[in-house]
Scaffold this motif. Structure first.
Motif, PDB file in Angstrom:
ATOM      1  N   LYS A   1      11.849   4.500 -23.617  1.00 40.53           N
ATOM      2  CA  LYS A   1      10.690   3.601 -23.741  1.00 40.53           C
ATOM      3  C   LYS A   1      11.015   2.292 -24.454  1.00 40.53           C
ATOM      4  O   LYS A   1      10.482   1.238 -24.079  1.00 40.53           O
ATOM      5  N   PHE A   2      11.885   2.352 -25.456  1.00 39.29           N
ATOM      6  CA  PHE A   2      12.048   1.186 -26.318  1.00 39.29           C
ATOM      7  C   PHE A   2      13.402   0.490 -26.212  1.00 39.29           C
ATOM      8  O   PHE A   2      13.606  -0.563 -26.803  1.00 39.29           O
ATOM      9  N   VAL A   3      14.334   1.075 -25.432  1.00 35.62           N
ATOM     10  CA  VAL A   3      15.633   0.438 -25.212  1.00 35.62           C
ATOM     11  C   VAL A   3      15.840   0.125 -23.732  1.00 35.62           C
ATOM     12  O   VAL A   3      16.072  -1.028 -23.358  1.00 35.62           O
ATOM     13  N   LEU A   4      15.735   1.151 -22.882  1.00 31.89           N
ATOM     14  CA  LEU A   4      15.991   0.953 -21.461  1.00 31.89           C
ATOM     15  C   LEU A   4      14.868   0.201 -20.755  1.00 31.89           C
ATOM     16  O   LEU A   4      15.114  -0.734 -19.984  1.00 31.89           O
ATOM     17  N   PHE A   5      13.612   0.603 -21.001  1.00 27.92           N
ATOM     18  CA  PHE A   5      12.504  -0.009 -20.260  1.00 27.92           C
ATOM     19  C   PHE A   5      12.324  -1.492 -20.560  1.00 27.92           C
ATOM     20  O   PHE A   5      12.067  -2.279 -19.627  1.00 27.92           O
ATOM     21  N   PRO A   6      12.401  -1.959 -21.806  1.00 30.28           N
ATOM     22  CA  PRO A   6      12.219  -3.395 -22.041  1.00 30.28           C
ATOM     23  C   PRO A   6      13.172  -4.272 -21.219  1.00 30.28           C
ATOM     24  O   PRO A   6      12.785  -5.354 -20.756  1.00 30.28           O
TER      25      PRO A   6
ATOM     26  N   TYR B   1       5.312  -3.882 -25.921  1.00 22.64           N
ATOM     27  CA  TYR B   1       5.903  -4.543 -24.754  1.00 22.64           C
ATOM     28  C   TYR B   1       5.440  -5.987 -24.620  1.00 22.64           C
ATOM     29  O   TYR B   1       5.981  -6.735 -23.793  1.00 22.64           O
ATOM     30  N   VAL B   2       4.459  -6.398 -25.428  1.00 22.96           N
ATOM     31  CA  VAL B   2       4.030  -7.793 -25.411  1.00 22.96           C
ATOM     32  C   VAL B   2       5.200  -8.709 -25.772  1.00 22.96           C
ATOM     33  O   VAL B   2       5.247  -9.880 -25.356  1.00 22.96           O
ATOM     34  N   GLU B   3       6.162  -8.189 -26.509  1.00 26.20           N
ATOM     35  CA  GLU B   3       7.307  -8.993 -26.936  1.00 26.20           C
ATOM     36  C   GLU B   3       8.206  -9.390 -25.770  1.00 26.20           C
ATOM     37  O   GLU B   3       9.021 -10.314 -25.897  1.00 26.20           O
ATOM     38  N   GLN B   4       8.082  -8.713 -24.639  1.00 24.86           N
ATOM     39  CA  GLN B   4       8.914  -9.031 -23.474  1.00 24.86           C
ATOM     40  C   GLN B   4       8.267 -10.077 -22.565  1.00 24.86           C
ATOM     41  O   GLN B   4       8.873 -10.536 -21.609  1.00 24.86           O
ATOM     42  N   ALA B   5       7.015 -10.450 -22.858  1.00 23.79           N
ATOM     43  CA  ALA B   5       6.236 -11.276 -21.922  1.00 23.79           C
ATOM     44  C   ALA B   5       6.623 -12.741 -21.948  1.00 23.79           C
ATOM     45  O   ALA B   5       6.353 -13.465 -20.986  1.00 23.79           O
ATOM     46  N   GLU B   6       7.216 -13.205 -23.040  1.00 27.21           N
ATOM     47  CA  GLU B   6       7.564 -14.609 -23.205  1.00 27.21           C
ATOM     48  C   GLU B   6       6.328 -15.494 -23.013  1.00 27.21           C
ATOM     49  O   GLU B   6       5.373 -15.373 -23.759  1.00 27.21           O
ATOM     50  N   ALA B   7       6.274 -16.310 -21.972  1.00 28.82           N
ATOM     51  CA  ALA B   7       5.161 -17.260 -21.814  1.00 28.82           C
ATOM     52  C   ALA B   7       4.006 -16.696 -21.001  1.00 28.82           C
ATOM     53  O   ALA B   7       2.990 -17.368 -20.812  1.00 28.82           O
ATOM     54  N   THR B   8       4.121 -15.484 -20.509  1.00 32.67           N
ATOM     55  CA  THR B   8       3.066 -14.912 -19.668  1.00 32.67           C
ATOM     56  C   THR B   8       1.944 -14.352 -20.530  1.00 32.67           C
ATOM     57  O   THR B   8       2.201 -13.611 -21.481  1.00 32.67           O
TER      58      THR B   8
END
Length: 383
Positions: A68-73, A98-105
């Motif tokens: 969940k926190f290494v592979l999926f991001p 997972y909001v941390e992966q969104a960047e500008a979205t």
């Protein structure tokens, strides 16, 4: 929505965690948005390492964390880059990190409840947290601050959010969007109800039975269900049906001590079609839960015209509205008295109509339309 937003990327839950209600929510969002003409895709963590569960609970849990926190991001970042969604919708607040992966979205997070978070902070919610759990719940709180918008499923959840994630320039807008039905539960002709229920060994539908739907989690208060039924057993002629998780050994032992085991029927993990028939055939639905984020079974029962006896605590009272009888979850004698009242056919008919009327507040179409409006709002704000 379809003309203004190219795509909504939904983020669902890790299947190996077996969070069935959260899986249902992400699926109903995907189906509802698609039916409304919105292009949407669903992505969720896959149990690549977590499938090796032979190592035992502790190791399996940590393998799941790696999934969940290494592979999926990493996979999520690639997906966002490739499909360039206009909005990302994290369907369960427990995945808020997972909001941390969104960047500008822009990111919308649905907050179903903060019971685990509150438990991690030491509050009494029947949801205690381990040391790792406490770290995880604080991570969730920090991540909620970064969302473009948070949609709470009840006013009770919104009050918890406002208390634990205070309004600030960093926190996005908060909306209240009640849940709709994850299946089109409805009243059935009596013949169809009887035909569907005929597959359940030992079930008697005349006189009508008392129904409970849920799990053995302490907050669901199945111990209370047994004690309420025991108090009313001489004036309630029907059986007691537990649908969902099978009763634990402790609960079965308690039923033996109360002298009601011979009147209990268990229906483990019923299909939607069978659950719909169970709601239709029941004389009453009993839901004395101590803590919930919403209380989905309440509106499922009401949509089928089943009279509801529910906890008077928030958010259950908020969801039941005027469509059911309310008691404090510890008021077993009061619940028993209300149950005996519903043994009367005329009383059941009156509460059936109130249940159906209240259920009209919780349509899936209304929920989807509210999310479409929220997507437009956060997309416009970001532009």
């Amino acid at each position: 929505m379809g003309t203004t937003t190219p795509m909504v990327l939904l983020i669902g839950n890790y299947a190996a965690d077996q969070q069935q209600s959260m899986q249902r929510f992400s699926t109903m969002m995907l189906q509802g948005l698609t039916a409304a003409g919105v292009r949407a895709e669903l992505i969720q963590p896959e149990p690549w390492l977590g499938k090796f569960r032979f190592a035992g609970g502790f190791v399996a849990k940590w393998l799941g964390y790696l999934d969940k926190f290494v592979l999926f991001p990493r996979r999520l970042r690639v997906k966002i880059r490739d499909c360039r969604p206009a909005v990302i919708h994290i369907c369960d607040h427990s995945n808020a990190m997972y909001v941390e992966q969104a960047e500008a979205t822009p990111v919308v997070v649905t907050c179903h409840d903060l019971l685990a978070v509150r438990g991690g902070l030491g509050e009494e919610t029947d949801t205690p947290a381990s040391a790792t759990g406490r770290i995880l719940q604080r991570w969730i709180l920090r991540s909620l601050q970064k969302a473009s918008s948070i949609a709470c499923v009840s006013e009770a959840t919104r009050r918890d959010l406002d208390r634990l994630v205070p309004s600030s320039e960093a926190r996005g807008q908060v909306e209240m969007i009640p849940l709709g039905l994850s299946y089109p539960f409805r009243p059935l002709p009596s013949g169809e109800t009887a035909a569907r229920l005929s597959v359940i060994a030992g079930l008697e539908i005349d006189p009508p039975y008392l129904l409970h739907v849920g799990s053995n989690l302490r907050r669901k208060n199945r111990e209370g269900v047994l004690r309420i039924f025991a108090r009313a057993q001489h004036d309630w002629p029907g059986q007691l049906v537990f649908a969902g998780e099978s009763l634990s050994a402790a609960l079965r032992s308690q039923a033996d001590e109360l002298g009601i085991s011979h009147r209990i029927i268990e229906v483990p993990v019923p299909s939607d079609e069978l659950l719909e028939a169970l709601y239709n055939g029941a004389g009453a639905f009993l839901f004395p839960s101590r803590f919930e984020g919403f209380g989905w079974p309440i509106i499922e029962a009401q949509a089928c015209g089943c009279p509801v006896l529910s906890s008077a605590r928030a958010p259950m009272a908020e969801v039941v509205g005027t469509g059911g009888l309310l008691r404090d979850p510890e008021d077993k004698e009061g619940f028993a008295q209300d149950l005996i009242r519903l043994a009367d056919k005329t009383a059941r008919a009156q509460w059936r109509e109130k249940a159906l009327e209240n259920a009209e507040r919780f349509t899936t179409a209304r929920m989807i339309a509210a999310y479409e409006q929220l997507y437009r709002s956060v997309s416009t704000a970001r532009r």
